[in-house]
Each structure stands twice: as structure tokens, then as C-alpha cells.
Scaffold this motif. Structure first.
Motif, PDB file in Angstrom:
ATOM      1  N   PHE A  40      -3.538   4.709   6.584  1.00 26.84           N
ATOM      2  CA  PHE A  40      -2.233   4.934   5.943  1.00 26.84           C
ATOM      3  C   PHE A  40      -1.087   4.750   6.939  1.00 26.84           C
ATOM      4  CE2 PHE A  40      -5.068   7.345   3.079  1.00 26.84           C
ATOM      5  CZ  PHE A  40      -4.760   6.703   1.903  1.00 26.84           C
ATOM      6  N   TYR A  43      -0.436   1.138   7.268  1.00 25.74           N
ATOM      7  CA  TYR A  43       0.407   0.658   6.162  1.00 25.74           C
ATOM      8  C   TYR A  43       1.873   1.019   6.413  1.00 25.74           C
ATOM      9  CZ  TYR A  43      -4.211   0.769   3.894  1.00 25.74           C
ATOM     10  OH  TYR A  43      -5.538   0.622   3.614  1.00 25.74           O
ATOM     11  N   LYS A 124       0.600   8.896   4.237  1.00 29.19           N
ATOM     12  CA  LYS A 124       0.644  10.134   3.455  1.00 29.19           C
ATOM     13  C   LYS A 124      -0.355  11.155   3.979  1.00 29.19           C
ATOM     14  CE  LYS A 124      -2.789   9.113  -0.080  1.00 29.19           C
ATOM     15  NZ  LYS A 124      -3.229   9.347  -1.432  1.00 29.19           N
ATOM     16  N   GLN A 125      -1.436  10.683   4.594  1.00 25.83           N
ATOM     17  CA  GLN A 125      -2.396  11.610   5.162  1.00 25.83           C
ATOM     18  C   GLN A 125      -3.214  10.876   6.213  1.00 25.83           C
ATOM     19  OE1 GLN A 125      -4.540  11.975   1.257  1.00 25.83           O
ATOM     20  NE2 GLN A 125      -6.363  12.031   2.529  1.00 25.83           N
ATOM     21  N   VAL A 127      -6.983  10.190   7.497  1.00 24.62           N
ATOM     22  CA  VAL A 127      -8.245  10.217   6.763  1.00 24.62           C
ATOM     23  C   VAL A 127      -9.345  11.018   7.471  1.00 24.62           C
ATOM     24  CG1 VAL A 127      -7.767   8.066   5.548  1.00 24.62           C
ATOM     25  CG2 VAL A 127      -9.038   8.009   7.696  1.00 24.62           C
ATOM     26  N   THR A 148       7.356  11.183  -0.775  1.00 26.58           N
ATOM     27  CA  THR A 148       5.953  11.081  -0.385  1.00 26.58           C
ATOM     28  C   THR A 148       5.215  10.122  -1.305  1.00 26.58           C
ATOM     29  OG1 THR A 148       5.426  12.981  -1.766  1.00 26.58           O
ATOM     30  CG2 THR A 148       5.908  13.438   0.534  1.00 26.58           C
ATOM     31  N   PHE A 149       4.054   9.681  -0.882  1.00 29.55           N
ATOM     32  CA  PHE A 149       3.173   8.784  -1.653  1.00 29.55           C
ATOM     33  C   PHE A 149       3.921   7.532  -2.127  1.00 29.55           C
ATOM     34  CE2 PHE A 149       2.188  13.216  -3.442  1.00 29.55           C
ATOM     35  CZ  PHE A 149       1.509  13.593  -2.309  1.00 29.55           C
ATOM     36  N   MET A 151       4.838   3.894  -3.023  1.00 28.88           N
ATOM     37  CA  MET A 151       4.128   2.645  -3.318  1.00 28.88           C
ATOM     38  C   MET A 151       5.108   1.484  -3.433  1.00 28.88           C
ATOM     39  SD  MET A 151       4.718   2.143  -6.833  1.00 28.88           S
ATOM     40  CE  MET A 151       3.259   1.414  -7.575  1.00 28.88           C
ATOM     41  N   ASP A 186       1.671   5.413   0.513  1.00 32.74           N
ATOM     42  CA  ASP A 186       0.364   5.321  -0.098  1.00 32.74           C
ATOM     43  C   ASP A 186      -0.116   3.872   0.045  1.00 32.74           C
ATOM     44  OD1 ASP A 186      -1.885   6.036  -1.589  1.00 32.74           O
ATOM     45  OD2 ASP A 186      -0.697   7.360  -2.868  1.00 32.74           O
ATOM     46  N   LEU A 187      -1.322   3.661  -0.382  1.00 36.26           N
ATOM     47  CA  LEU A 187      -1.976   2.365  -0.217  1.00 36.26           C
ATOM     48  C   LEU A 187      -1.175   1.153  -0.694  1.00 36.26           C
ATOM     49  CD1 LEU A 187      -4.677   0.788   0.149  1.00 36.26           C
ATOM     50  CD2 LEU A 187      -5.242   1.544  -2.147  1.00 36.26           C
ATOM     51  N   ARG A 188      -0.576   1.274  -1.870  1.00 34.37           N
ATOM     52  CA  ARG A 188       0.010   0.070  -2.485  1.00 34.37           C
ATOM     53  C   ARG A 188       1.309  -0.397  -1.862  1.00 34.37           C
ATOM     54  NH1 ARG A 188      -2.739   2.468  -5.972  1.00 34.37           N
ATOM     55  NH2 ARG A 188      -4.583   1.326  -6.597  1.00 34.37           N
TER      56      ARG A 188
END
Lengths: 277, 324
Positions: A40, A43, A124-125, A127, A148-149, A151, A186-188
């Protein structure tokens, strides 16, 4: 825009099934696992670079500073974002047992006070601990707004506000934040059109995912400066407040997998044996 | 004795059901330590949420009516003020994206440590010990939080919804605390996917499809009839969501949603550890896959080796027949 990206090294998550617990249950052993940049955070680096460049021409628009807390081997972790295109690094020297999210948030706050970035962008975190707390705590300590999070991020042309799409349970929640702010991704965020900055033409699409470092980038990264500070330099004297007493592996699933031959057999087993239909 | 403050999550003018997981946690801590628990309903529709939560045994329910959409910068100062007004040892919320967003911000305000996404709690010699998944659920850690007030988010799939215990709680309305950061954030919109199906994190049966379904059309024509025959929720692997076959919010996994239904059907999903992290708490897991060596076999109870395009329609009609 000056962007600070905190990054963490984690045991390679693709090998997470090999993370073990020591026989006395006192620690998680990552022996034999490779350290890797927390995905993350990778990213977040990618998103920071996209905000700070004209994607079509490659022209740089601002500075990306990466920071990591940990022992000297985090310098290796820092070289990866530097090879991707970040400008310089900061190591905050600490041993892993000196750190939890509250200490990390305090140290990052002190660094932000010194560096005065327009934006803190982070994963965001992590892993490994999977806590998902450091960014939110940092935003509160700074008195900054947060998203947060994330995308999707769209920076306005003046670089004063960000419109951020947040991936939440019930859909996508969009916020507009005035900088300075903290954004966790986040991932996206690494999908081809997720980051827009008003300089890159709208037609430009990035490759999916975070960029690989080029050989030239890797060579250049060796010469980029990494500033070393201690927690004490930053005035952080507090100890972790979340204390782990024991670790264990998750309970094994009840039985071995049963291979069934046909749909009829499956339905029968689900009705009579598992009793879930 | 530890008193607990539960922050309720509101949605569409009422309580979001996930709140009841945090209520269950609060009951366990209060019982274990001989304390009580209170609830704070904050958001649009706080009064209504308070009436929905009235029969769950809270000593008191605070209401804070906030107009407009949720932003943490408006909520956190108010939650912190309420937390400081009582003798609370623990502030809690469910570990939904709401709880995960808000709770750490509240914690920093209270100079509290956070135990996030906990899977169970035990009171041991007056100490509260939390058990939480780490490393994508490959390790569980037991931790304590060594601050006078602690903040905890509770994993919904591990704490069943609290049951109504009757009676009614007193309510008290509280005023909203202001914060400088709130002036620099604006709620723009919440675009949600409406569905007639049960919510993924609450469904008793989940049917998830992977990239092997090959297209959004196949999700509709092959998977949906099975989902609806079972009255299930539909999920997907990250690969399928990334490929655009389904909306992102159907993704099950470490980066998506964590589910733990009675029955989980993984269809055309090979089983990356990030996906397993989101579903291996399910009671019974069925895999349908061409490759019998796929990693999903490590968690599946039943495995049907076959071509999903042939097996799934057959399974749908078999279940329809069985239902009569």
C-alpha cells in the motif's frame, strides 16, 4: 507540491503463509522471508509521483520525500521509492520494539512540522500489523483533514485542494480536502486513470499498478540523499502503548478438503453432512 | 470495573446493523469487569438510531444530530468530548470502513492506544486482552493497550450481533464539538450500489466468482441465478473486481471485505492469500475450480473439480429442484 510519503518494510506478503510463530509464542518469526516495501505504501509512492508530474511529458512538478522508521536496513527499503523517482529520503532510526502506531504518528508529526509538506500520502495499512491507524492518528495530531482508503485523487490546477474518492463499505464516498492534508491510499489508486493533477492531459492513461524502477532510476537512487534522524532528534520519547504478550497461528480448518465427483453429490453432502442447505 | 462507550454507525437515517457487533463487545467487557456501557448515536438520524438501540441494555444513549454526510473531522471531536465526560475505559466501534476511519482519529485526540479489528476479548486479572488477526490472518496476536482510555475496533464477522435484552435506555442529547480541520474538508457525495441482495458482510451464504468467469456478462448469466436461488450475497475475488466484472465493493479479501458466512462458494477462484484472508472464517467452504491443486483447496471443505460454465448452471437447477 511537496509530498511526504511514509513507507514501511514488511515481510514479503506473497510469502505470508510462511510467517511463523516462535515455539514459545513470544514473537512472529520472519526468518528467511525477504523484506519488501509495504504494497500500500508502494501505491502511495506511485500516487505521489503521478500527482507531481506531467504524465505525458514526464516533467517534474514538485518534490516527493520518502520516510521510513526502523533500523539501518530500512535504507534499502527507501532506495526503492527513490529509484521509482522520489527525490530524497529520511530514515528515522528506531528498533522495531520501540514502535507502534502511536509512536510512529508522533514521530511523523514532528517530521511534518520540520519538513512542512503540502500533503502526506501513505498506504491505508501495513500488511504485517494490519492495524490501519497511523495515517488517521497523524492527521489528528496535525489538526489536518484526512481522506482514508483513497481510490481516486484529483488535484485542482492550483494544487490547493484534492477531491478524493474513498472506497467505503457502502460504495464510494467523495471528499474535497483543502491542503495540507493526510491521504491514505487503497489498492485502486494505481489504476490507469485514478490520479489526476490538472497538468497531465486527460487522455493520458498510466499503466496499471506501481511503476518499476528503471536501471537508470536504480543508479540515480544510489546518489540520492537519505537524511538520518533519531526519535530523540524529533523529540519523541514515548514508548509503545500497544503491547503484545503472545502470538499464535490461526486454528486449522476442521478437516481435509473432500473432493466430490458430481453436482448431485455436492448438493447431497451440503444438505446431509454439512447441513448448510 | 470498566465502562465502555460504543460509537454507533448510522446509515440512511438509522442504525447500521453492524453497530450491534460493537454492542456485543461492550457487553462482554462490561460483564467481565462489572462495568456498564453507553452508546453514542452520532450523525443524521441520531434520534431514530437511539430508539432502535434502546432495548440492548445500554445504561444511556447519547445522541448528536449532525447534518450532511459523514466526515471524521466533524465526528471525532464530539466522540472524544463524550468519551471524556464519563469514566470510560474503552471507546469502541465496529471495524467497518467507518469505524476504521473514525476510531484512530478519536484515539489520537484522547492520547489513547488502539487495538484494531479485534477478533475476541478476554478479561484477565482486571486486564483486557485483545486477540487480533495480523499478517492477512496468518497470525493472531494477543495485546493489551496501556493507556488510561483505550480505543478498539471490533471485527464484525467475529462478534455476533448483540440480541435485544429488553428495557429501554435513557437518552441524552449532546452538542457537537468543533474542530479546525472540519473547516477544510467537505463531504461531496456517497455513491452506493443498491442491491436487493443481502449485504455481503451479513449474508448467511456468499457466492463469489473469480477471473475464470471471464466477463461481467458471465457474472450475470452464470453466477447470478445461483446467487439468487440461494438467497445469497454475491462476492468476487480481487482479480474479478479489478477486471471490472463487478463493482469494487463486492471484493472479498484483505483489501476488500471480510466475510464469515455459514456457506461460502468460491467459483473459479484460485485462492490467493489475500482472498483467503477475507473468507477463511466461513463455516463451510465449497470450491468449484478446474485445477484441483489450486490454493483454495487448503481452506475448502468440499471441492468439485470441473468447468464452472457447466457445473454452476447444473448446481443452480439441482438446488432449485431440491427446494421444490
Amino acid at each position: 507540491m511537496k509530498i511526504l510519503v511514509p513507507v514501511k518494510r514488511v515481510a514479503d506478503p506473497d510469502n505470508a503463509n510462511k510467517v511463523k510463530v516462535s515455539p514459545d509464542g513470544q514473537r512472529v518469526t520472519s526468518d528467511g522471508l525477504e523484506w519488501k516495501l509495504n504494497p500500500f505504501d508502494e501505491y502511495a509512492v506511485e500516487a505521489a509521483l503521478r500527482i507531481n508530474e506531467n504524465g505525458a511529458s514526464g516533467e517534474k512538478l514538485g518534490e516527493v520525500v520518502v520516510v521510513s522508521l526502523g533500523p539501518d536496513d530500512v535504507q534499502t527499503t527507501l532506495r526503492q521509492p527513490l529509484a521509482m523517482g522520489a527525490d530524497r529520503g529520511v530514515q528515522i532510526k528506531a528498533t522495531d520494539d520501540q514502535l507502534d502506531s502511536s509512536v510512529v504518528a508522533k514521530a511523523l508529526k514532528a517530521l511534518v512540522d520540520a519538513e512542512k509538506p503540502d500533503l502526506v500520502l501513505m498506504g491505508k495499512q501495513a500488511v504485517d500489523g494490519d492495524s490501519n491507524t497511523a495515517g488517521q492518528m497523524l492527521a489528528e495530531l496535525l489538526g489536518w483533514p484526512m481522506a482514508t482508503f483513497a481510490m481516486a485523487i484529483e488535484a485542482d490546477a492550483s494544487g490547493k485542494t484534492l477531491t478524493v474518492g474513498r472506497e467505503v463499505d457502502t460504495g464510494v464516498l467523495t471528499l474535497k480536502v483543502t491542503l495540507p492534508a493526510v491521504v491514505t491510499v487503497d489498492l485502486r489508486i494505481v489504476s490507469p486513470a485514478a490520479v489526476k493533477n490538472g497538468k497531465t492531459p486527460d487522455t493520458h492513461k498510466y499503466n496499471e499498478g506501481a511503476r518499476y524502477a528503471s536501471l537508470k532510476g536504480i543508479m540515480a537512487a544510489k546518489k540520492k540523499p537519505i537524511d538520518v534522524k533519531s526519535l530523540a532528534d524529533l523529540g519523541v520519547t514515548s514508548a509503545p502503548v500497544v503491547k503484545y504478550s503472545k502470538f499464535e497461528l490461526p486454528p486449522a480448518r476442521s478437516g481435509q478438503v473432500k473432493y466430490v465427483e458430481s453436482v448431485q453429490e455436492l448438493v447431497t453432502k451440503l444438505r446431509t453432512e454439512a447441513k448448510v442447505l | 470495573m470498566t465502562d465502555v462507550l460504543v460509537v454507533a454507525e448510522l446509515l440512511e437515517g438509522g442504525m447500521r446493523r453492524s453497530t450491534l457487533s460493537a454492542v456485543n463487545f461492550a457487553k462482554q467487557v462490561a460483564e467481565g469487569t462489572g462495568g456498564s456501557f453507553d452508546i453514542l448515536a452520532i450523525g443524521e438520524g441520531a434520534e431514530n438510531a437511539a430508539s432502535q438501540l434502546s432495548g440492548f441494555g445500554a445504561r444511556k444513549i447519547f445522541t448528536a444530530e449532525v447534518e450532511g454526510g459523514y466526515v471524521a473531522e466533524k465526528y471525532a471531536p464530539t466522540v472524544a468530548e463524550v468519551a471524556k465526560s464519563g469514566d470510560y475505559g474503552v471507546v469502541t466501534a465496529t471495524a467497518t470502513t467507518y469505524g476504521k476511519d473514525l476510531a484512530p482519529r478519536v484515539a489520537a485526540r484522547l492520547e489513547a492506544g488502539v487495538a484494531s479489528d479485534i477478533a475476541s476479548v478476554a478479561v484477565d486479572g482486571g486486564k483486557i486482552v485483545y486477540r487480533r488477526p495480523m499478517y492477512a490472518g496468518n497470525v493472531f496476536g494477543y495485546c493489551t493497550v496501556e493507556t488510561p482510555i483505550q480505543v478498539v475496533t471490533v471485527r464484525q464477522t467475529e462478534f455476533e450481533a448483540a440480541a435485544e435484552s429488553g428495557g429501554s435506555s435513557d437518552t441524552e442529547s449532546v452538542s457537537i464539538a468543533e474542530d479546525g480541520a472540519a473547516a477544510r474538508v467537505e463531504f461531496v457525495s456517497l455513491e452506493s450500489q443498491k442491491s436487493e441482495r443481502p449485504e455481503l458482510t451479513e449474508a448467511e451464504i456468499v457466492v463469489s466468482g473469480g477471473r475464470a468467469l471471464k466477463s461481467a456478462e458471465n457474472f450475470k448469466s452464470v453466477l447470478e441465478p445461483l446467487v439468487d436461488t440461494l438467497g445469497a450475497a454475491m462476492g468476487a475475488s480481487r482479480a474479478a473486481a479489478d477486471a471490472g466484472y463487478v463493482p469494487n465493493d463486492l471484493q472479498v479479501g484483505q483489501t476488500g471485505k471480510v466475510v464469515a458466512p455459514k456457506l461460502y462458494l468460491a467459483i473459479g477462484i484460485s485462492g490467493a492469500i489475500q482472498h483467503l484472508a477475507g473468507m477463511k472464517g466461513s463455516k463451510v467452504i465449497v470450491a468449484i475450480n478446474k485445477d484441483k491443486e489450486a490454493p483454495i483447496a487448503s481452506v475448502a471443505d468440499y471441492f468439485l473439480v470441473g468447468d464452472l460454465f457447466q457445473v454452476v448452471p447444473e448446481l443452480t437447477s439441482e438446488i432449485q429442484k431440491a427446494k421444490g
